[in-house]
Design an enzyme around this catalytic site. Structure first.
Site, PDB file in Angstrom:
ATOM      1  N   GLU A  86      49.324 -34.878 -38.755  1.00 36.25           N
ATOM      2  CA  GLU A  86      48.279 -34.811 -40.005  1.00 36.25           C
ATOM      3  C   GLU A  86      47.857 -33.664 -40.800  1.00 36.25           C
ATOM      4  O   GLU A  86      47.510 -33.892 -42.039  1.00 36.25           O
ATOM      5  CB  GLU A  86      46.988 -35.550 -39.544  1.00 36.25           C
TER       6      GLU A  86
ATOM      7  N   GLY B  94      49.983 -44.003 -40.143  1.00 38.71           N
ATOM      8  CA  GLY B  94      49.288 -44.736 -41.267  1.00 38.71           C
ATOM      9  C   GLY B  94      50.254 -44.814 -42.795  1.00 38.71           C
ATOM     10  O   GLY B  94      51.280 -44.232 -42.720  1.00 38.71           O
TER      11      GLY B  94
ATOM     12  N   GLY C  50      48.516 -43.190 -36.061  1.00 39.29           N
ATOM     13  CA  GLY C  50      47.977 -44.059 -35.726  1.00 39.29           C
ATOM     14  C   GLY C  50      49.030 -44.916 -34.722  1.00 39.29           C
ATOM     15  O   GLY C  50      48.484 -45.782 -33.701  1.00 39.29           O
TER      16      GLY C  50
ATOM     17  N   ASP D 137      43.602 -38.160 -36.041  1.00 42.12           N
ATOM     18  CA  ASP D 137      42.588 -39.330 -36.215  1.00 42.12           C
ATOM     19  C   ASP D 137      43.063 -40.440 -35.149  1.00 42.12           C
ATOM     20  O   ASP D 137      43.766 -40.376 -34.414  1.00 42.12           O
ATOM     21  CB  ASP D 137      42.698 -39.947 -37.675  1.00 42.12           C
TER      22      ASP D 137
END
Length: 381
Positions: free
Chosen positions: A140, A71, A117, A148
């Site tokens: 993360e 991200g 991601g 995620d």
């Protein structure tokens, strides 16, 4: 040839070449990080091609030295005072579900960094090819986030407690290790990757057997070397099966006294430097993911991300992003210790939203591409 001319400046390039469709992540200077525009274009191409009989095979790749570093943290940080990023969050989780359940054969070609991601495009692909230059990680918790983009579904399905280890420590896997861990399907030397890509682009079939045979012409055995962390799995399982972060750290500290376990010192230091709140959220999410299906994991992760970005119980994600962006690597976590992160606070970020604010994942094939952001209560805000 491509069906239409491409804008070389666009962040995602979509090409239609015979029976093959090619997606290229095209932000090389930003390591192909995933922005709102990236997610929108990916969804547009994937829906269109899934519905086309002419499209037999979809290939993903990244320009430059990364597949995707995950991200766009700068984007989130710049909008920390408002809710303008909820759109990209919703779209990304909705898209992750479709990538996992895509109806056409997909191949990911990975020659560099793949994180967060970015991994959500690679791991669910029917075929995922990595080279010796590929590096996988889930970093993360080091920036106050959580594992995620479907990784609470992916990681618990790896061998033993390797998933917990990767999610909590952000440890990197390289090349053959990525395949050996079960996060990619094939290892191909980098000097053969362009030749493989050309051969895949010439295929007129997306049949698994045809695509597999093509990749296997170029692939090599993926046995990790002697120094690989994957050779420490029995020890990792003993430590990371513990019920809490505190118990995991205690178990690791006890193991450091044994000969050959010097590598654990840096792991312990990494855990102690990470956001205490993120560590606890991530461990619970991974543990729940062991018993949840894909849709349940996606809805849960969406809630977690929304609550984290809204600083529901802590502003750690923005402090972590600040430290990353400013490169001081000295985030000040709040609260600063594991003992101060109460189970009541953690429970708060896992609570279901009201039905209209949940991630709208279609429940049957006839409505497969329903539930778009435009048709949700979020679009009214």
């Amino acid at each position: 040839m491509a069906q239409e001319s491409l804008n070389p400046e666009e962040v995602v390039l979509g090409e239609e070449i015979g029976d093959v469709r090619l997606i290229t992540l095209n932000r090389p200077r930003q390591l192909n990080v995933i922005s709102s525009r990236v997610v929108a274009l990916l969804a547009q191409y994937l829906e269109k091609w899934e519905k086309e009989d002419e499209a037999k095979l979809v290939i993903y790749k990244g320009n430059g030295r990364a597949f995707s570093a995950g991200g766009d943290l700068k984007m989130f940080y710049e909008h920390k005072a408002d809710d303008t990023c909820l759109e990209v969050v919703y779209r990304m989780y909705w898209l992750c579900n479709h990538i996992h359940t895509y109806k056409k054969t997909t191949v990911a070609l990975v020659h560099g960094i793949v994180m967060g991601g970015g991994g959500a495009m690679v791991v669910p692909s029917k075929f995922s090819v990595v080279t010796e230059n590929a590096v996988f990680a889930m970093p993360e918790v080091a920036v106050g986030l959580h594992a995620d983009c479907s990784f609470s579904y992916i990681l618990p399905r790896l061998s033993g407690y390797l998933g917990e280890f990767l999610a909590l420590t952000g440890s990197r896997l390289k090349g053959k290790e990525i395949v050996a861990a079960g996060l990619a399907t094939h290892f191909v030397p980098s000097d053969k990757l362009s030749e493989l890509e050309k051969k895949l682009l010439s295929l007129s079939s997306g049949e698994d057997s045809t695509v597999r045979a093509t990749i296997e012409e170029f692939s090599l055995d993926a046995m990790p070397d002697e120094k690989s962390i994957l050779n420490k799995l029995p020890t990792i399982d003993r430590c990371f099966c513990a019920e809490s972060i505190e118990e995991i750290i205690k178990s690791l500290e006890e193991e450091t006294s044994k000969e050959g376990n010097e590598w654990m010192v840096s792991i312990i230091n990494t855990l102690k430097r990470s956001s205490p709140t993120s560590l606890k959220i991530t461990l619970r999410s991974i543990r729940e993911g062991r018993k949840q299906n894909l849709a349940e994991c996606m809805k849960k992760e969406f809630r977690l991300t929304m609550n984290i970005l809204r600083s529901t119980i802590s502003g750690d994600c923005y402090e972590g992003m600040r430290a990353h962006i400013e490169k001081d690597n000295s985030p000040k976590w709040d609260p600063p210790s594991l003992e101060q992160v109460s189970s009541e606070k953690i429970y708060e970020v896992f609570k279901p939203f009201s039905a209209e604010l949940e991630l709208q994942i279609p429940s049957d094939e006839s409505s497969r591409w329903d539930g778009k952001y435009e048709n949700t209560a979020y679009n009214e805000h």
